[in-house]
Design an enzyme around this catalytic site. Structure first.
Site, PDB file in Angstrom:
ATOM      1  CG  HIS A  74     100.681  25.069  28.338  1.00  0.00           C
ATOM      2  ND1 HIS A  74     100.274  25.011  27.120  1.00  0.00           N
ATOM      3  CD2 HIS A  74      99.631  24.847  29.059  1.00  0.00           C
ATOM      4  CE1 HIS A  74      98.853  24.421  27.157  1.00  0.00           C
ATOM      5  NE2 HIS A  74      98.588  24.364  28.445  1.00  0.00           N
ATOM      6  CB  CYS A  95      99.801  31.642  32.722  1.00  0.00           C
ATOM      7  SG  CYS A  95      98.725  31.611  34.280  1.00  0.00           S
ATOM      8  CD  GLU A 125     101.430  24.557  34.473  1.00  0.00           C
ATOM      9  OE1 GLU A 125     101.640  24.397  35.753  1.00  0.00           O
ATOM     10  OE2 GLU A 125     100.403  24.217  33.946  1.00  0.00           O
ATOM     11  CB  CYS A 189      95.803  28.109  38.767  1.00  0.00           C
ATOM     12  SG  CYS A 189      94.990  29.605  38.071  1.00  0.00           S
ATOM     13  CB  SER A 217      91.870  20.205  27.671  1.00  0.00           C
ATOM     14  OG  SER A 217      92.012  21.093  28.816  1.00  0.00           O
ATOM     15  CG  ASN A 219      91.631  22.970  32.064  1.00  0.00           C
ATOM     16  OD1 ASN A 219      90.514  23.059  31.929  1.00  0.00           O
ATOM     17  ND2 ASN A 219      92.769  23.187  31.144  1.00  0.00           N
ATOM     18  CB  SER A 261      92.132  25.919  26.499  1.00  0.00           C
ATOM     19  OG  SER A 261      91.994  24.548  26.660  1.00  0.00           O
TER      20      SER A 261
END
Length: 547
Positions: A74, A95, A125, A189, A217, A219, A261
């Site tokens: 992040h 990343c 992030e 992304c 999480s 995502n 993740s």
């Protein structure tokens, strides 16, 4: 019930890179290893890290001994990064795609612009990107946030990399409709978009979707939201124990996906639970693989192909030698995996559970194969028992190190001494082909296990030398190339030896399959090794017939 698995799911590139950096630090035996904040939003992986002694650093000024700190994917604000470097050695696991967003924010501010970030306010992030905005950044996560924005003149719109694309486009248009001088830069992304599109494709074929990942999480939750919007029954689980079979069994086709993740070994666990209930064929293959029968049978087929290729007489000695080879291979592999049982917890838990559940049966089978090893050794050549003792002693001394990778090569090489009367040019070529095939299969299996995203023990070459799979794929292809070159060159001297091109053709196809990282398929990928063994046997048979 049909089970369909998303082609793209689980660890994204950034998360995998961060995890591999931690694995590398563990392998290099750094004294104190920390991650700045939880490395990933997956409780199972965090639990494994804790077992290995990796601590979570919550604050740069926390009173802990100096050590190595891995920045998670992040990213972090620049002030916190600097504070960490003053006390620790920092390994940046941010990343690359997040680094790009940070750089865009920094550039915009340096040009006198303001920055609007579309994302979750409390996400690590987003906090990291805000750190590069020097007080000129705003976070928008809903239409209500758009209304509260101050008047914007010269600004850029960026996105949290895991943001939903539809929401990003919608909020971007709303902002620019109010303040026209903004520049929209879509920094979502590609992995996020791909995973969400995969879910939409699964929804076209499935009536229920299982989403695997941490409840916190972002995502992972978005993947569940995508499926809900498609009016599908969604099961968001962190572990297979949370699956409701009573609810799932109502569906004819179930899709499986996972957050960025979520490790592949956890996807394997969920697939295993469903396959165990729906596929007898899967249960059979799993029992063969996890009892070491598949690998032992593959070695047996290669050895049988070697004996047929060198025109060994089909007499009682031939039968005793084959029975001894199979018995000893099974005996050794059963003992070996029992010694290594605990290590499976960290990269293949489904195998650990299988070995624990069937421990008594497998130990009985080990005793039985040990007994047959002795009986068939006496029937073939009693002095071969000394080879058994020597090889088992070497195995016991090296089973925790990477040297065990070469045990089968040592076994075959030592056994070749007992085939002395058959030593010819053809024997040398077929023996060399067998050695290369075994090396290929050992490396192939290491890559299969590496792709579980778990913590490989020290007896893996991958954990000893590198955590960069590209290197090992190159080596895999070099072995295939070496096998083909030997096949082509030796076929000019003896045309029959050209049949080994079949073996390397199958091996190359396996390389292509494993390179695609098929998710949740560890049992099927492991079973593929037997195809190379069968092809080698066919080659030996053809050489014998053509001779």
């Amino acid at each position: 019930m049909k089970i369909k698995i998303a082609k793209k799911a689980g660890f994204c590139m950034g998360v995998r890179r961060a995890v591999n950096l931690v694995l590398k630090a563990l392998n290099e035996k750094k004294s104190y290893i920390y991650t700045y904040g939880p490395l990933i939003h997956n409780p199972q992986t965090l639990k494994l890290l804790d077992i290995f002694g990796v601590q979570v650093l919550k604050d740069p000024n926390e009173n802990l001994p100096s050590g190595v700190v891995i920045i998670r994917a992040h990213g972090v604000p620049p002030k916190e990064y600097k504070a960490l470097t003053e006390k620790h050695k920092v390994i940046d696991g941010t990343c690359p795609r997040v680094l790009k967003v940070q750089a865009l924010a920094k550039k915009a501010v340096s040009e006198g612009k303001e920055v609007v970030i579309i994302g979750d306010k409390d996400h690590a992030e987003v906090k990291g990107i805000l750190g590069y905005c020097e007080g000129k950044g705003y976070v928008v996560s809903s239409e209500e946030d758009v209304v509260t924005l101050p008047p914007l003149k010269d600004y850029v719109i960026l996105s949290q990399t895991t943001q939903d694309e539809k929401l990003f486009n919608h909020l971007s248009k709303r902002i620019t409709s109010l303040y026209p001088n903004g520049k929209i830069i879509n920094t979502i992304c590609n992995a996020t978009a791909v995973r969400q599109n995969e879910v939409r494709k699964l929804c076209e074929e499935c009536s229920a979707i299982v989403v695997i990942g941490g409840k916190f999480s972002a995502n992972t939750n978005r993947l569940a939201d995508v499926a809900k919007k498609e009016n599908k029954d969604v099961f968001l689980v962190e572990s297979p124990e949370e699956l409701s079979w009573e609810d799932l069994k109502k569906h004819k086709t179930v899709g499986i996906t996972a957050g960025a993740s979520t490790p592949n070994w956890l996807i394997n666990e969920v697939v295993d639970v469903l396959k165990n209930r729906t596929s007898f064929f899967y249960k059979f293959l799993k029992a063969m693989c996890f009892s070491s029968a598949t690998w032992s049978l593959t070695l047996f087929l290669i050895f049988l192909g070697l004996l047929l290729g060198i025109n060994h007489p089909l007499n009682s000695k031939f039968s005793y030698l084959l029975l001894w080879f199979l018995s000893f291979s099974l005996f050794r592999n059963l003992l070996n995996q029992n010694l290594l049982k605990e290590s499976f917890k960290f990269y293949l838990p489904i195998k650990y559970r299988f070995l624990s559940q069937h421990q008594k049966k497998l130990l009985f089978f080990a005793v039985l194969t040990g007994f047959f090893t002795l009986i068939t050794a006496f029937l073939y050549k009693p002095r071969i028992i000394s080879l058994v003792i020597a090889l088992l002693l070497i195995d016991f001394l090296t089973y925790r190190s990477a040297l065990t990778f070469f045990w089968e090569i040592l076994f075959l090489s030592a056994l070749s001494l007992y085939l002395y009367p058959f030593w010819t040019f053809s024997f040398g070529v077929i023996f060399l082909q067998a050695v290369l095939v075994i090396l290929y299969l050992k490396l192939y299996l290491e890559i299969v296990y590496f792709q579980t995203d778990g913590f490989l023990p020290k007896n893996f070459l991958l954990s000893t030398f590198s955590y960069e799979p590209k290197i090992f794929f190159k080596i895999l292809n070099l072995i295939v190339l070496a096998g083909l070159l030997i096949t082509i060159l030796t076929s000019f001297l003896d045309y029959k030896l050209g049949v080994f091109s079949l073996v390397w053709g199958v091996a190359y196809l396996m390389s292509l399959i494993v390179k695609k990282r098929p998710l949740g398929q560890v049992v099927y990928l492991e079973t593929l090794v037997i195809m190379v063994g069968l092809t080698f046997l066919v080659c030996g048979f053809l050489i014998r017939r053509l001779g």
